[in-house]
Every structure is written in C-alpha cells, then in structure tokens.
Design a protein around this motif. Structure first.
Motif, PDB file in Angstrom:
ATOM      1  N   VAL A  35       0.837  -1.210   0.000  1.00 41.04           N
ATOM      2  CA  VAL A  35       0.000   0.000   0.000  1.00 41.04           C
ATOM      3  C   VAL A  35       0.868   1.254   0.000  1.00 41.04           C
ATOM      4  O   VAL A  35       0.595   2.210  -0.735  1.00 41.04           O
ATOM      5  N   GLY A  36       1.921   1.266   0.805  1.00 43.70           N
ATOM      6  CA  GLY A  36       2.828   2.406   0.810  1.00 43.70           C
ATOM      7  C   GLY A  36       3.517   2.607  -0.528  1.00 43.70           C
ATOM      8  O   GLY A  36       3.662   3.737  -1.004  1.00 43.70           O
ATOM      9  N   GLY A  37       3.933   1.515  -1.143  1.00 49.85           N
ATOM     10  CA  GLY A  37       4.568   1.600  -2.460  1.00 49.85           C
ATOM     11  C   GLY A  37       3.620   2.099  -3.535  1.00 49.85           C
ATOM     12  O   GLY A  37       3.990   2.928  -4.377  1.00 49.85           O
ATOM     13  N   LEU A  38       2.398   1.615  -3.516  1.00 53.74           N
ATOM     14  CA  LEU A  38       1.417   2.082  -4.496  1.00 53.74           C
ATOM     15  C   LEU A  38       1.060   3.551  -4.275  1.00 53.74           C
ATOM     16  O   LEU A  38       0.841   4.297  -5.235  1.00 53.74           O
ATOM     17  N   THR A  39       1.023   3.964  -3.019  1.00 55.51           N
ATOM     18  CA  THR A  39       0.756   5.367  -2.726  1.00 55.51           C
ATOM     19  C   THR A  39       1.890   6.249  -3.243  1.00 55.51           C
ATOM     20  O   THR A  39       1.654   7.308  -3.825  1.00 55.51           O
ATOM     21  N   TRP A  40       3.127   5.795  -3.053  1.00 54.04           N
ATOM     22  CA  TRP A  40       4.275   6.558  -3.551  1.00 54.04           C
ATOM     23  C   TRP A  40       4.285   6.612  -5.077  1.00 54.04           C
ATOM     24  O   TRP A  40       4.571   7.647  -5.672  1.00 54.04           O
ATOM     25  N   LEU A  41       3.947   5.495  -5.712  1.00 58.23           N
ATOM     26  CA  LEU A  41       3.911   5.465  -7.178  1.00 58.23           C
ATOM     27  C   LEU A  41       2.811   6.354  -7.741  1.00 58.23           C
ATOM     28  O   LEU A  41       2.897   6.784  -8.897  1.00 58.23           O
ATOM     29  N   SER A  42       1.800   6.633  -6.957  1.00 62.88           N
ATOM     30  CA  SER A  42       0.732   7.506  -7.443  1.00 62.88           C
ATOM     31  C   SER A  42       1.120   8.981  -7.388  1.00 62.88           C
ATOM     32  O   SER A  42       0.369   9.832  -7.857  1.00 62.88           O
ATOM     33  N   GLY A  43       2.285   9.283  -6.795  1.00 68.39           N
ATOM     34  CA  GLY A  43       2.772  10.651  -6.793  1.00 68.39           C
ATOM     35  C   GLY A  43       2.726  11.345  -5.455  1.00 68.39           C
ATOM     36  O   GLY A  43       3.021  12.530  -5.368  1.00 68.39           O
ATOM     37  N   SER A  44       2.376  10.650  -4.416  1.00 68.47           N
ATOM     38  CA  SER A  44       2.340  11.251  -3.081  1.00 68.47           C
ATOM     39  C   SER A  44       3.765  11.400  -2.546  1.00 68.47           C
ATOM     40  O   SER A  44       4.665  10.668  -2.950  1.00 68.47           O
ATOM     41  N   VAL A  46       6.985  11.008  -0.026  1.00 66.29           N
ATOM     42  CA  VAL A  46       7.467   9.805   0.649  1.00 66.29           C
ATOM     43  C   VAL A  46       6.919   9.711   2.072  1.00 66.29           C
ATOM     44  O   VAL A  46       6.507   8.629   2.510  1.00 66.29           O
ATOM     45  N   ALA A  47       6.896  10.815   2.789  1.00 61.83           N
ATOM     46  CA  ALA A  47       6.404  10.783   4.178  1.00 61.83           C
ATOM     47  C   ALA A  47       4.939  10.347   4.233  1.00 61.83           C
ATOM     48  O   ALA A  47       4.544   9.558   5.098  1.00 61.83           O
ATOM     49  N   GLY A  48       4.139  10.845   3.311  1.00 59.05           N
ATOM     50  CA  GLY A  48       2.736  10.440   3.268  1.00 59.05           C
ATOM     51  C   GLY A  48       2.577   8.984   2.890  1.00 59.05           C
ATOM     52  O   GLY A  48       1.693   8.290   3.402  1.00 59.05           O
ATOM     53  N   SER A  49       3.436   8.501   2.014  1.00 58.77           N
ATOM     54  CA  SER A  49       3.377   7.093   1.612  1.00 58.77           C
ATOM     55  C   SER A  49       3.761   6.173   2.760  1.00 58.77           C
ATOM     56  O   SER A  49       3.136   5.129   2.971  1.00 58.77           O
ATOM     57  N   VAL A  50       4.786   6.567   3.511  1.00 51.92           N
ATOM     58  CA  VAL A  50       5.189   5.764   4.674  1.00 51.92           C
ATOM     59  C   VAL A  50       4.083   5.750   5.713  1.00 51.92           C
ATOM     60  O   VAL A  50       3.757   4.698   6.277  1.00 51.92           O
ATOM     61  N   LEU A  51       3.491   6.881   5.959  1.00 51.25           N
ATOM     62  CA  LEU A  51       2.399   6.956   6.927  1.00 51.25           C
ATOM     63  C   LEU A  51       1.213   6.100   6.484  1.00 51.25           C
ATOM     64  O   LEU A  51       0.604   5.393   7.298  1.00 51.25           O
ATOM     65  N   THR A  52       0.899   6.139   5.205  1.00 47.15           N
ATOM     66  CA  THR A  52      -0.195   5.318   4.678  1.00 47.15           C
ATOM     67  C   THR A  52       0.109   3.834   4.841  1.00 47.15           C
ATOM     68  O   THR A  52      -0.770   3.048   5.214  1.00 47.15           O
ATOM     69  N   GLY A  53       1.348   3.446   4.566  1.00 46.21           N
ATOM     70  CA  GLY A  53       1.731   2.048   4.738  1.00 46.21           C
ATOM     71  C   GLY A  53       1.658   1.594   6.183  1.00 46.21           C
ATOM     72  O   GLY A  53       1.191   0.498   6.480  1.00 46.21           O
ATOM     73  N   LEU A  54       2.117   2.451   7.101  1.00 40.58           N
ATOM     74  CA  LEU A  54       2.067   2.100   8.519  1.00 40.58           C
ATOM     75  C   LEU A  54       0.635   1.984   9.030  1.00 40.58           C
ATOM     76  O   LEU A  54       0.305   1.073   9.796  1.00 40.58           O
ATOM     77  N   VAL A  55      -0.209   2.901   8.593  1.00 38.48           N
ATOM     78  CA  VAL A  55      -1.609   2.867   9.033  1.00 38.48           C
ATOM     79  C   VAL A  55      -2.311   1.626   8.480  1.00 38.48           C
ATOM     80  O   VAL A  55      -3.081   0.965   9.186  1.00 38.48           O
TER      81      VAL A  55
END
Length: 70
Positions: A35-44, A46-55
């Motif tokens: 989920v974090g990787g897909l969030t980062w690939l969508s253009g978010s 890095v900090a937001g992607s890490v937070l999304t992955g952790l959540v």
C-alpha cells in the motif's frame, strides 16, 4: 535398572512468537509495504506514503488476526 535412575527429559522452551502471530505480522507488513509503495507510485510524497503504509499495516492486524485461524 531402577526406574529412579531416569529423569524425564527437559521440556523445550516455548517459542518467542507463535506461528499464528508471525503469520499475521508478516502479512500485515507485506500489506503495508504494498500500500505504501502504491501510494508513492501515485505521486504522493514519501512521508505520506510511509504513513499510509504504517496505518494500513496497523489497521490490518486485527482483521488478519480474526481471519487467520489459530
């Protein structure tokens, strides 16, 4: 031979994590990474992607615990 010469074998120590716990945590980590990787690939950022992955990993643990049988 006398039976008093033999003592019972020592019991093996219990595992640090049970197989169920290890499977739940590993699956939650994989879900969080994906989920974090897909969030980062969508253009978010890095900090937001890490937070999304952790959540998503943390939120998945109770669900996986109930879905994966003991």
């Amino acid at each position: 031979m006398r039976s008093s010469d033999h003592s019972p074998p020592p019991e093996a120590p219990s595992p640090f994590l049970t197989l169920h716990t290890a499977l739940v945590l590993l699956t939650a980590a994989v879900i969080g990474i994906v989920v974090g990787g897909l969030t980062w690939l969508s253009g978010s950022p890095v900090a937001g992607s890490v937070l999304t992955g952790l959540v998503s990993a943390g939120g998945g643990v109770p669900v996986l615990r109930s879905l994966i049988g003991t």
